[in-house]
Write a protein that holds these residues in place. Sequence first.
Motif, PDB file in Angstrom:
ATOM      1  N   ALA A 338      -7.664   5.963   6.056  1.00  0.00           N
ATOM      2  CA  ALA A 338      -8.155   5.223   7.229  1.00  0.00           C
ATOM      3  C   ALA A 338      -9.641   4.894   7.131  1.00  0.00           C
ATOM      4  O   ALA A 338     -10.219   4.378   8.091  1.00  0.00           O
ATOM      5  CB  ALA A 338      -7.895   6.037   8.494  1.00  0.00           C
ATOM      6  N   GLU A 341     -10.638   1.308   8.144  1.00  0.00           N
ATOM      7  CA  GLU A 341     -10.082   0.775   9.384  1.00  0.00           C
ATOM      8  C   GLU A 341     -11.186   0.620  10.429  1.00  0.00           C
ATOM      9  O   GLU A 341     -12.209   1.309  10.395  1.00  0.00           O
ATOM     10  CB  GLU A 341      -8.999   1.713   9.929  1.00  0.00           C
ATOM     11  CG  GLU A 341      -7.744   1.795   9.077  1.00  0.00           C
ATOM     12  CD  GLU A 341      -6.793   0.637   9.327  1.00  0.00           C
ATOM     13  OE1 GLU A 341      -7.136  -0.275  10.120  1.00  0.00           O
ATOM     14  OE2 GLU A 341      -5.692   0.637   8.720  1.00  0.00           O
ATOM     15  N   ASP A 343     -10.884   1.143  13.910  1.00  0.00           N
ATOM     16  CA  ASP A 343     -10.824   2.372  14.708  1.00  0.00           C
ATOM     17  C   ASP A 343     -10.260   3.459  13.812  1.00  0.00           C
ATOM     18  O   ASP A 343      -9.064   3.729  13.796  1.00  0.00           O
ATOM     19  CB  ASP A 343      -9.954   2.162  15.953  1.00  0.00           C
ATOM     20  CG  ASP A 343     -10.007   3.347  16.917  1.00  0.00           C
ATOM     21  OD1 ASP A 343     -10.479   4.423  16.494  1.00  0.00           O
ATOM     22  OD2 ASP A 343      -9.576   3.193  18.073  1.00  0.00           O
ATOM     23  N   ARG A 344     -11.150   4.096  13.069  1.00  0.00           N
ATOM     24  CA  ARG A 344     -10.700   5.020  12.030  1.00  0.00           C
ATOM     25  C   ARG A 344      -9.936   6.213  12.607  1.00  0.00           C
ATOM     26  O   ARG A 344      -8.945   6.661  12.038  1.00  0.00           O
ATOM     27  CB  ARG A 344     -11.896   5.509  11.209  1.00  0.00           C
ATOM     28  CG  ARG A 344     -12.667   4.392  10.511  1.00  0.00           C
ATOM     29  CD  ARG A 344     -13.773   4.934   9.647  1.00  0.00           C
ATOM     30  NE  ARG A 344     -14.696   5.788  10.419  1.00  0.00           N
ATOM     31  CZ  ARG A 344     -15.669   6.520   9.875  1.00  0.00           C
ATOM     32  NH1 ARG A 344     -15.847   6.498   8.561  1.00  0.00           N
ATOM     33  NH2 ARG A 344     -16.465   7.245  10.628  1.00  0.00           N
ATOM     34  N   ALA A 346      -8.198   6.495  15.443  1.00  0.00           N
ATOM     35  CA  ALA A 346      -6.858   6.136  15.938  1.00  0.00           C
ATOM     36  C   ALA A 346      -5.889   5.943  14.777  1.00  0.00           C
ATOM     37  O   ALA A 346      -4.735   6.405  14.827  1.00  0.00           O
ATOM     38  CB  ALA A 346      -6.942   4.871  16.791  1.00  0.00           C
ATOM     39  N   ARG A 347      -6.337   5.260  13.733  1.00  0.00           N
ATOM     40  CA  ARG A 347      -5.458   5.039  12.582  1.00  0.00           C
ATOM     41  C   ARG A 347      -5.186   6.353  11.838  1.00  0.00           C
ATOM     42  O   ARG A 347      -4.071   6.596  11.377  1.00  0.00           O
ATOM     43  CB  ARG A 347      -6.071   4.021  11.637  1.00  0.00           C
ATOM     44  CG  ARG A 347      -6.081   2.602  12.182  1.00  0.00           C
ATOM     45  CD  ARG A 347      -4.679   2.082  12.455  1.00  0.00           C
ATOM     46  NE  ARG A 347      -4.705   0.674  12.889  1.00  0.00           N
ATOM     47  CZ  ARG A 347      -3.635   0.005  13.293  1.00  0.00           C
ATOM     48  NH1 ARG A 347      -2.453   0.604  13.331  1.00  0.00           N
ATOM     49  NH2 ARG A 347      -3.745  -1.250  13.677  1.00  0.00           N
ATOM     50  N   GLN A 350      -2.603   8.150  13.690  1.00  0.00           N
ATOM     51  CA  GLN A 350      -1.320   7.471  13.488  1.00  0.00           C
ATOM     52  C   GLN A 350      -0.733   7.827  12.118  1.00  0.00           C
ATOM     53  O   GLN A 350       0.462   8.132  11.992  1.00  0.00           O
ATOM     54  CB  GLN A 350      -1.515   5.961  13.603  1.00  0.00           C
ATOM     55  CG  GLN A 350      -0.246   5.151  13.456  1.00  0.00           C
ATOM     56  CD  GLN A 350      -0.525   3.645  13.455  1.00  0.00           C
ATOM     57  OE1 GLN A 350      -1.579   3.194  13.014  1.00  0.00           O
ATOM     58  NE2 GLN A 350       0.431   2.869  13.951  1.00  0.00           N
ATOM     59  N   PHE A 351      -1.566   7.798  11.091  1.00  0.00           N
ATOM     60  CA  PHE A 351      -1.104   8.137   9.748  1.00  0.00           C
ATOM     61  C   PHE A 351      -0.708   9.618   9.668  1.00  0.00           C
ATOM     62  O   PHE A 351       0.295   9.978   9.026  1.00  0.00           O
ATOM     63  CB  PHE A 351      -2.193   7.837   8.716  1.00  0.00           C
ATOM     64  CG  PHE A 351      -2.596   6.391   8.639  1.00  0.00           C
ATOM     65  CD1 PHE A 351      -1.843   5.385   9.222  1.00  0.00           C
ATOM     66  CD2 PHE A 351      -3.771   6.018   7.983  1.00  0.00           C
ATOM     67  CE1 PHE A 351      -2.223   4.044   9.157  1.00  0.00           C
ATOM     68  CE2 PHE A 351      -4.168   4.688   7.906  1.00  0.00           C
ATOM     69  CZ  PHE A 351      -3.394   3.697   8.497  1.00  0.00           C
ATOM     70  N   THR A 636       3.898   1.204   9.857  1.00  0.00           N
ATOM     71  CA  THR A 636       2.721   2.033   9.607  1.00  0.00           C
ATOM     72  C   THR A 636       2.598   2.383   8.133  1.00  0.00           C
ATOM     73  O   THR A 636       1.498   2.389   7.565  1.00  0.00           O
ATOM     74  CB  THR A 636       2.794   3.316  10.451  1.00  0.00           C
ATOM     75  OG1 THR A 636       2.880   2.966  11.833  1.00  0.00           O
ATOM     76  CG2 THR A 636       1.574   4.184  10.228  1.00  0.00           C
ATOM     77  N   ARG A 639       1.105  -0.353   6.050  1.00  0.00           N
ATOM     78  CA  ARG A 639      -0.337  -0.424   6.295  1.00  0.00           C
ATOM     79  C   ARG A 639      -1.069   0.659   5.488  1.00  0.00           C
ATOM     80  O   ARG A 639      -2.117   0.400   4.886  1.00  0.00           O
ATOM     81  CB  ARG A 639      -0.619  -0.256   7.792  1.00  0.00           C
ATOM     82  CG  ARG A 639      -2.086  -0.501   8.169  1.00  0.00           C
ATOM     83  CD  ARG A 639      -2.339  -0.308   9.649  1.00  0.00           C
ATOM     84  NE  ARG A 639      -3.648  -0.842  10.012  1.00  0.00           N
ATOM     85  CZ  ARG A 639      -3.859  -2.069  10.476  1.00  0.00           C
ATOM     86  NH1 ARG A 639      -2.827  -2.889  10.656  1.00  0.00           N
ATOM     87  NH2 ARG A 639      -5.067  -2.487  10.761  1.00  0.00           N
ATOM     88  N   MET A 640      -0.518   1.867   5.473  1.00  0.00           N
ATOM     89  CA  MET A 640      -1.116   2.957   4.695  1.00  0.00           C
ATOM     90  C   MET A 640      -1.171   2.598   3.213  1.00  0.00           C
ATOM     91  O   MET A 640      -2.185   2.817   2.538  1.00  0.00           O
ATOM     92  CB  MET A 640      -0.321   4.236   4.909  1.00  0.00           C
ATOM     93  CG  MET A 640      -0.392   4.787   6.327  1.00  0.00           C
ATOM     94  SD  MET A 640       0.833   6.078   6.649  1.00  0.00           S
ATOM     95  CE  MET A 640       0.172   7.439   5.688  1.00  0.00           C
ATOM     96  N   ASN A 643      -3.796   0.028   2.503  1.00  0.00           N
ATOM     97  CA  ASN A 643      -5.136   0.616   2.556  1.00  0.00           C
ATOM     98  C   ASN A 643      -5.514   1.310   1.260  1.00  0.00           C
ATOM     99  O   ASN A 643      -6.699   1.354   0.883  1.00  0.00           O
ATOM    100  CB  ASN A 643      -5.224   1.619   3.711  1.00  0.00           C
ATOM    101  CG  ASN A 643      -5.319   0.948   5.066  1.00  0.00           C
ATOM    102  OD1 ASN A 643      -5.328  -0.282   5.172  1.00  0.00           O
ATOM    103  ND2 ASN A 643      -5.376   1.746   6.120  1.00  0.00           N
TER     104      ASN A 643
END
Length: 963
Positions: A338, A341, A343-344, A346-347, A350-351, A636, A639-640, A643
């Motif tokens: 993250a 990101e 909003d590090r 929050a992500r 989430q991860f 999600t 997205r990971m 990244n």
Amino acid sequence: MRSCLLVAVLRTRRERRASVSIASTSRSAAGEADRGTQLTVVRRDGSTTGFDATKISVAVTKAFLAVEGNDAGTTHRVRDLVADLTGRVVEALTSRGGARRTVQVEDVQDQVELALMRAGEHQVARAYVLYREERTKARTPADPAELATTKPVVSVRQADGTQAPLDVERLRVIVAEAAAGLDSVDPEQILNETIGSCYDGIAQHEVELALVMAARSYVETEPQYSYAASRLLLDQIRREALGRVHGEPRQASQADMATAYAEYFPRYIATGIEAGLLDPELATFDLDRLSAAIRSERDLDFAFLGLQTLYDRYLLHIDKTRFELPQAFFLRVAMGMALREDDREARAIQFYELLSSFRFMSSTPTLFNSGTTRPQLSSCFLTTVDDDLAGIFAGIRNNALLAKYSGGLGNDWTPVRGIGAKIRGTNGESQGVVPFLKIANDTAVAVNQGGKRKGAVCAYLETWHMDIEEFLDLRKNTGDERRRTHDMNTANWVPDLFMQRVEADGQWTLFSPDEVPDLHDLFGDAFREAYEKYEAAADRGEIRVFRRVRAVELWRRMLTVLFETGHPWITFKDPCNLRSPQQHNGVVHSSNLCTEITLNTTVEETAVCNLGSVNLIAHLTETGLDADLLRDTVKTAVRMLDNVIDVNFYTTPESERANQRHRPVGLGLMGFADALFSLRIPYSSEAAVAFADSSMEAISYHAIDASSDLAAERGRYSTYDGSLWSQGVLPIDSLEILRSARNGDVILDDAKTLDWDALRTKVLRDGMRNSNVMAIAPTATISNICGVSQSIEPAYSNLFVKSNMSGEFTVANPYLVADLKARGLWDQVMVSDLKYHDGLLENIDRIPADLRELYATAFEIDPLWLIKAASRRQKWIDQAQSLNLYMASPSGKALDELYRNAWRYGLKTTYYLRSQSKTHVEKSTLQGTDGRLNAVSATLPLPLPEPTGAICSLEDPDCEACQ
């Protein structure tokens, strides 16, 4: 295999005793070996006695009498066998070093049981097992506290050298917490077993080990004990990590961790940064916000194999002292992905939620390195080796650099000229590709990824290469050792034209690539036309180096060597290229270490793939997959993975260039067999094939959708224009390209259930963030962490010992155990029968037919079902899948049919060929690499018309780069 299973199960029992009793005595006695070995036996009540071999003879004789009748003891066969078995047991007990040694009485009995099994006296061994169980029950005190009061007082040696009485009450509290919520776990049983293993003067850390081993030893009879063992190990991990982070001895119960994690986590980050292990940027996160998100109760979700693997290989340590707790591990990995990101926090949360809930798990390199100072997070690297010395040694150098940080390698060696080809610079002749493969092999061994595992590489060669026949022999145990590569995987890169020549029983021509350079970059009709042109040129004498062979004879040799050595694997060039979204921008010249990655390579670009797997069982309801939860997980997860590309540490410019330009990722799955068990679907059924289809369709749909969303948010990958994506051709649509290229000679299913027209429109509008999105990797290690079945594999056995670099672990199929319990069939006799039959059910008549069908193992399933299920998945995947094939009774004809079917059903690749021995085979159990590994490596003679040899071991601890 029966011996192998029993050896390891008995080892599990012995570990909890030998590690806490023998270790201390053998060290002090090592210098007295010349006086002869003197054994002291520790009775169950803690008292000791001298070793008496005649008691072994009596016990073995009684076992024979119980099975063969009272007259058995008078026969020469039994008397001679008893004497021989007694000698084996005595030798085993006295050969472990040291002149004076202490052994537990259970250790002696384990050796008797093992000797009977190795001698082939399985019925006698079974009777002996049941007799031991009856005696154990008879000895169990009616009052659980009785053991603590009748056993002599045991003193414990503390870390500072002082002595203190064994604190039985504290042990009782620890065991009770470990058993909480586990209905089938008896805490007093664990406690009694632990106390029985302790000896006077035992070290404190050995008491903790004894607790774990005591719980672990019951896993074969009750899978819930795996969770109890895990929680007892967790208590040790907490003590170790909290003490290291806080700088003073600390202990905490699981209940304490609900608040202790919040205090610990910021200190953990500071400790890791100070030690130079964690990226200092992690300290800039809002650590209080992240600490509050930690779910301490998820520490209880690990089975023992998962937590032990995490402890041994993933949790960060300073001088071998772990300072990273499991939930901190998951959060650290999430923070690392993250970093870029907006909003590090929050992500990252989430991860973390995805990882800690086991809904999705990143691959091993990502878990190793995310959030560290060297974040090499990618799993797989594919290279093409150029045809000159500078290019060859540049490729080998890149192998070393890529392997250093846990990358698995696939090398395309086809461009290197073959034996007899002209070398202009010296006016000499080439020795071919094999000598350079030997160097690549030795490089893989030398670069062992910091001691975590050996470097892992697979060499690919196209079937028309002049050196293909020498290439086939690389893994043989005979011949010139200078032309053997025992540590490197190999794979055939097979064009469709070769398979068509095999089908037609035609001729096949081998060439040196320096004279036919364009064949390397051609596929489909273009390859066929160029190849036939070169054959005609050879007939006219215009080609210097070539050789003609009968195609079917070469094919048979490929299959024979695959059977003998497990290599080279069979992979198919044309479907990999014809269905590739990126065929406008290059050629797929090989796959990777585990045959699931199909990306373009050139000398200037090293293909890179970033992997992770969805856990199917975590998304299952009583009626099937939870579509909404699966969509959220996949969205999600993609997205990971995307990244990873931006935060990644690249060790070569070629890999960074390719990854940034094309941004490929590989989302896969695991827990497929668990899902079938839960849905009550046998693997060998059309329903299982349909579930493989529908589950992969859902993952494919949401993965493509997620990548398109990212393209709208972050931009398309740079080589999108001209791709199949940009033409509205999705993976399901590319089936028609393959069908057309083969003139319909292919078995494909193109049925669909979701709204693919809407998704196709969206991709055309918004584009794709990633050139490739899906690939199914093996997942052996990460599935262990999650406690689920590996990847898309069927169950190998219902009771077996799994070997990896953390040691050996008894694994019982919890679904089968639950079903047998429900029908009143789970008892010690059933455990013994499962051992005797290697965990296979077909010959255990007590098990109802419906359960034998549902829990049929890999070797009880017709392998065509594996191919059919894989074909249904492959239609949705833009890359490939690691597909192991299993055959209980292989023959030349059966192998030929199996691999022709793999090609005919449109598969892109296959992975290992697994097989069984029809006869009892003794297997080595001591392949040590770090003092802990006891890998089970098989040498299985199998019935083929060609010479027989060895198939690959079932559990390859070194093949983990994709997992």
